[in-house]
Design a protein around this motif. Structure first.
Motif, PDB file in Angstrom:
ATOM      1  N   SER A  69      54.575  41.544  41.721  1.00  0.00           N
ATOM      2  CA  SER A  69      54.591  42.911  42.271  1.00  0.00           C
ATOM      3  C   SER A  69      54.306  44.002  41.248  1.00  0.00           C
ATOM      4  CB  SER A  69      55.923  43.209  42.976  1.00  0.00           C
ATOM      5  OG  SER A  69      56.112  42.324  44.043  1.00  0.00           O
ATOM      6  N   HIS A  70      53.854  43.668  40.044  1.00  0.00           N
ATOM      7  CA  HIS A  70      53.498  44.684  39.054  1.00  0.00           C
ATOM      8  C   HIS A  70      51.999  44.988  39.071  1.00  0.00           C
ATOM      9  CE1 HIS A  70      57.177  44.801  36.178  1.00  0.00           C
ATOM     10  NE2 HIS A  70      57.543  44.785  37.451  1.00  0.00           N
ATOM     11  N   ASP A  71      51.330  44.627  40.139  1.00  0.00           N
ATOM     12  CA  ASP A  71      49.907  44.928  40.248  1.00  0.00           C
ATOM     13  C   ASP A  71      49.713  46.412  40.543  1.00  0.00           C
ATOM     14  OD1 ASP A  71      51.086  44.347  42.838  1.00  0.00           O
ATOM     15  OD2 ASP A  71      49.054  44.443  43.678  1.00  0.00           O
ATOM     16  N   MET A  72      48.514  46.885  40.295  1.00  0.00           N
ATOM     17  CA  MET A  72      48.158  48.289  40.524  1.00  0.00           C
ATOM     18  C   MET A  72      47.053  48.335  41.585  1.00  0.00           C
ATOM     19  SD  MET A  72      50.067  50.092  38.423  1.00  0.00           S
ATOM     20  CE  MET A  72      49.272  51.674  38.379  1.00  0.00           C
ATOM     21  N   PRO A  73      47.423  48.404  42.869  1.00  0.00           N
ATOM     22  CA  PRO A  73      46.406  48.452  43.924  1.00  0.00           C
ATOM     23  C   PRO A  73      45.405  49.571  43.675  1.00  0.00           C
ATOM     24  CG  PRO A  73      48.588  48.176  44.863  1.00  0.00           C
ATOM     25  CD  PRO A  73      48.775  48.473  43.393  1.00  0.00           C
ATOM     26  N   GLY A  74      44.157  49.274  43.909  1.00  0.00           N
ATOM     27  CA  GLY A  74      43.093  50.242  43.669  1.00  0.00           C
ATOM     28  C   GLY A  74      42.452  50.082  42.305  1.00  0.00           C
ATOM     29  N   ALA A  75      43.162  49.437  41.384  1.00  0.00           N
ATOM     30  CA  ALA A  75      42.626  49.216  40.041  1.00  0.00           C
ATOM     31  C   ALA A  75      42.397  47.738  39.775  1.00  0.00           C
ATOM     32  CB  ALA A  75      43.578  49.773  38.988  1.00  0.00           C
ATOM     33  N   GLU A  76      43.054  46.895  40.577  1.00  0.00           N
ATOM     34  CA  GLU A  76      42.950  45.448  40.380  1.00  0.00           C
ATOM     35  C   GLU A  76      43.338  44.745  41.670  1.00  0.00           C
ATOM     36  OE1 GLU A  76      45.567  45.309  37.059  1.00  0.00           O
ATOM     37  OE2 GLU A  76      47.369  45.371  38.269  1.00  0.00           O
ATOM     38  N   GLU A  77      42.990  43.467  41.731  1.00  0.00           N
ATOM     39  CA  GLU A  77      43.370  42.673  42.889  1.00  0.00           C
ATOM     40  C   GLU A  77      44.108  41.422  42.422  1.00  0.00           C
ATOM     41  OE1 GLU A  77      39.661  41.806  44.824  1.00  0.00           O
ATOM     42  OE2 GLU A  77      38.986  40.494  43.230  1.00  0.00           O
ATOM     43  N   VAL A  78      45.063  40.985  43.225  1.00  0.00           N
ATOM     44  CA  VAL A  78      45.808  39.769  42.923  1.00  0.00           C
ATOM     45  C   VAL A  78      44.913  38.588  43.273  1.00  0.00           C
ATOM     46  CG1 VAL A  78      47.870  38.417  43.428  1.00  0.00           C
ATOM     47  CG2 VAL A  78      48.003  40.911  43.393  1.00  0.00           C
ATOM     48  N   VAL A  79      44.672  37.697  42.296  1.00  0.00           N
ATOM     49  CA  VAL A  79      43.812  36.534  42.532  1.00  0.00           C
ATOM     50  C   VAL A  79      44.594  35.224  42.543  1.00  0.00           C
ATOM     51  CG1 VAL A  79      41.702  37.665  41.724  1.00  0.00           C
ATOM     52  CG2 VAL A  79      43.139  36.427  40.090  1.00  0.00           C
ATOM     53  N   GLU A  80      45.822  35.241  42.021  1.00  0.00           N
ATOM     54  CA  GLU A  80      46.702  34.067  42.055  1.00  0.00           C
ATOM     55  C   GLU A  80      48.134  34.549  42.168  1.00  0.00           C
ATOM     56  OE1 GLU A  80      46.334  31.281  38.809  1.00  0.00           O
ATOM     57  OE2 GLU A  80      44.172  31.607  38.683  1.00  0.00           O
ATOM     58  N   ARG A  81      48.941  33.801  42.929  1.00  0.00           N
ATOM     59  CA  ARG A  81      50.367  34.104  43.048  1.00  0.00           C
ATOM     60  C   ARG A  81      51.152  32.861  42.638  1.00  0.00           C
ATOM     61  NH1 ARG A  81      51.029  38.808  46.440  1.00  0.00           N
ATOM     62  NH2 ARG A  81      49.014  39.344  47.346  1.00  0.00           N
ATOM     63  N   HIS A  82      52.052  33.041  41.689  1.00  0.00           N
ATOM     64  CA  HIS A  82      52.926  31.972  41.219  1.00  0.00           C
ATOM     65  C   HIS A  82      54.363  32.449  41.368  1.00  0.00           C
ATOM     66  CE1 HIS A  82      49.519  29.771  39.436  1.00  0.00           C
ATOM     67  NE2 HIS A  82      49.039  30.977  39.204  1.00  0.00           N
ATOM     68  N   ASP A  83      55.307  31.558  41.209  1.00  0.00           N
ATOM     69  CA  ASP A  83      56.713  31.906  41.336  1.00  0.00           C
ATOM     70  C   ASP A  83      57.121  32.851  40.210  1.00  0.00           C
ATOM     71  OD1 ASP A  83      59.325  31.907  42.270  1.00  0.00           O
ATOM     72  OD2 ASP A  83      59.867  30.112  41.149  1.00  0.00           O
ATOM     73  N   GLY A  84      57.290  34.143  40.528  1.00  0.00           N
ATOM     74  CA  GLY A  84      57.731  35.123  39.548  1.00  0.00           C
ATOM     75  C   GLY A  84      56.626  35.858  38.803  1.00  0.00           C
ATOM     76  N   TRP A  85      55.391  35.387  38.896  1.00  0.00           N
ATOM     77  CA  TRP A  85      54.289  36.065  38.207  1.00  0.00           C
ATOM     78  C   TRP A  85      52.982  35.883  38.963  1.00  0.00           C
ATOM     79  CZ3 TRP A  85      50.291  33.044  36.058  1.00  0.00           C
ATOM     80  CH2 TRP A  85      50.555  31.674  35.953  1.00  0.00           C
ATOM     81  N   TRP A  86      52.094  36.824  38.747  1.00  0.00           N
ATOM     82  CA  TRP A  86      50.789  36.818  39.395  1.00  0.00           C
ATOM     83  C   TRP A  86      49.687  36.956  38.350  1.00  0.00           C
ATOM     84  CZ3 TRP A  86      51.756  41.107  43.608  1.00  0.00           C
ATOM     85  CH2 TRP A  86      52.668  40.622  44.559  1.00  0.00           C
ATOM     86  N   VAL A  87      48.483  36.598  38.760  1.00  0.00           N
ATOM     87  CA  VAL A  87      47.277  36.860  37.973  1.00  0.00           C
ATOM     88  C   VAL A  87      46.511  37.946  38.718  1.00  0.00           C
ATOM     89  CG1 VAL A  87      45.121  35.927  37.042  1.00  0.00           C
ATOM     90  CG2 VAL A  87      47.170  34.471  37.164  1.00  0.00           C
ATOM     91  N   VAL A  88      46.188  39.023  38.005  1.00  0.00           N
ATOM     92  CA  VAL A  88      45.408  40.102  38.604  1.00  0.00           C
ATOM     93  C   VAL A  88      44.064  40.187  37.907  1.00  0.00           C
ATOM     94  CG1 VAL A  88      47.436  41.435  39.326  1.00  0.00           C
ATOM     95  CG2 VAL A  88      46.412  41.885  37.091  1.00  0.00           C
ATOM     96  N   GLN A  89      43.094  40.687  38.643  1.00  0.00           N
ATOM     97  CA  GLN A  89      41.758  40.863  38.082  1.00  0.00           C
ATOM     98  C   GLN A  89      41.365  42.321  38.228  1.00  0.00           C
ATOM     99  OE1 GLN A  89      38.830  37.821  38.685  1.00  0.00           O
ATOM    100  NE2 GLN A  89      37.270  39.326  39.167  1.00  0.00           N
ATOM    101  N   LYS A  90      40.990  42.932  37.103  1.00  0.00           N
ATOM    102  CA  LYS A  90      40.556  44.322  37.096  1.00  0.00           C
ATOM    103  C   LYS A  90      39.249  44.451  37.866  1.00  0.00           C
ATOM    104  CE  LYS A  90      42.589  46.793  35.258  1.00  0.00           C
ATOM    105  NZ  LYS A  90      43.709  47.430  35.980  1.00  0.00           N
ATOM    106  N   THR A  91      39.075  45.582  38.551  1.00  0.00           N
ATOM    107  CA  THR A  91      37.869  45.851  39.321  1.00  0.00           C
ATOM    108  C   THR A  91      37.226  47.143  38.820  1.00  0.00           C
ATOM    109  OG1 THR A  91      39.179  47.035  40.986  1.00  0.00           O
ATOM    110  CG2 THR A  91      38.782  44.682  41.374  1.00  0.00           C
ATOM    111  N   GLY A  92      36.013  47.385  39.227  1.00  0.00           N
ATOM    112  CA  GLY A  92      35.326  48.635  38.918  1.00  0.00           C
ATOM    113  C   GLY A  92      35.266  48.931  37.427  1.00  0.00           C
ATOM    114  N   LEU A  93      35.448  50.218  37.099  1.00  0.00           N
ATOM    115  CA  LEU A  93      35.404  50.652  35.702  1.00  0.00           C
ATOM    116  C   LEU A  93      36.484  49.960  34.884  1.00  0.00           C
ATOM    117  CD1 LEU A  93      34.282  52.497  33.477  1.00  0.00           C
ATOM    118  CD2 LEU A  93      35.982  54.194  34.177  1.00  0.00           C
ATOM    119  N   GLY A  94      37.662  49.748  35.475  1.00  0.00           N
ATOM    120  CA  GLY A  94      38.738  49.052  34.770  1.00  0.00           C
ATOM    121  C   GLY A  94      38.325  47.663  34.337  1.00  0.00           C
ATOM    122  N   GLY A  95      37.552  46.969  35.169  1.00  0.00           N
ATOM    123  CA  GLY A  95      37.042  45.648  34.815  1.00  0.00           C
ATOM    124  C   GLY A  95      36.085  45.717  33.642  1.00  0.00           C
TER     125      GLY A  95
END
Length: 108
Positions: free
Chosen positions: A72-98
């Protein structure tokens, strides 16, 4: 989200990625499967521990736009969640942030 905010978020997350890179460099090869405490790479700069194996961290780091964050520490609009694990996620930066994340990727 405006481009200035996207770039700032990517730069903040990249700072924690650099710290995790240092953690990874200090590990012995036989620790690849051991659970290691990395730090959350979120833009909130929380620094909370994220536990995963070194091998798993290396797999995620093959993509310079990806970061590990506490659930749940993702920043919607700046990145998307690409993997969900127990207690942690992998996010991928999009747009200029990427683009900024790619430029600041220490593995390039």
């Amino acid at each position: 989200m405006d481009q200035e905010a996207e770039g700032r978020i990517a730069r903040n997350e990249s700072l924690f990625r650099e710290a995790n890179e240092a953690i990874g460099r200090g590990l012995w090869p036989e620790q690849d499967e051991s659970v290691i405490r990395f730090r959350c790479e979120c833009a909130k700069q929380c620094g909370l521990p994220v536990e995963l194996s070194h091998r798993e961290y290396e797999r995620i780091r093959q993509n310079g736009r990806r970061f590990i964050v506490v659930e749940s520490h993702d920043m919607p609009g700046a990145e998307e969640v690409v993997e969900r694990h127990d207690g942690w996620w992998v996010v991928q930066k999009t747009g200029l942030g990427g683009e900024v994340a790619d430029e600041l990727n220490p593995r390039d």
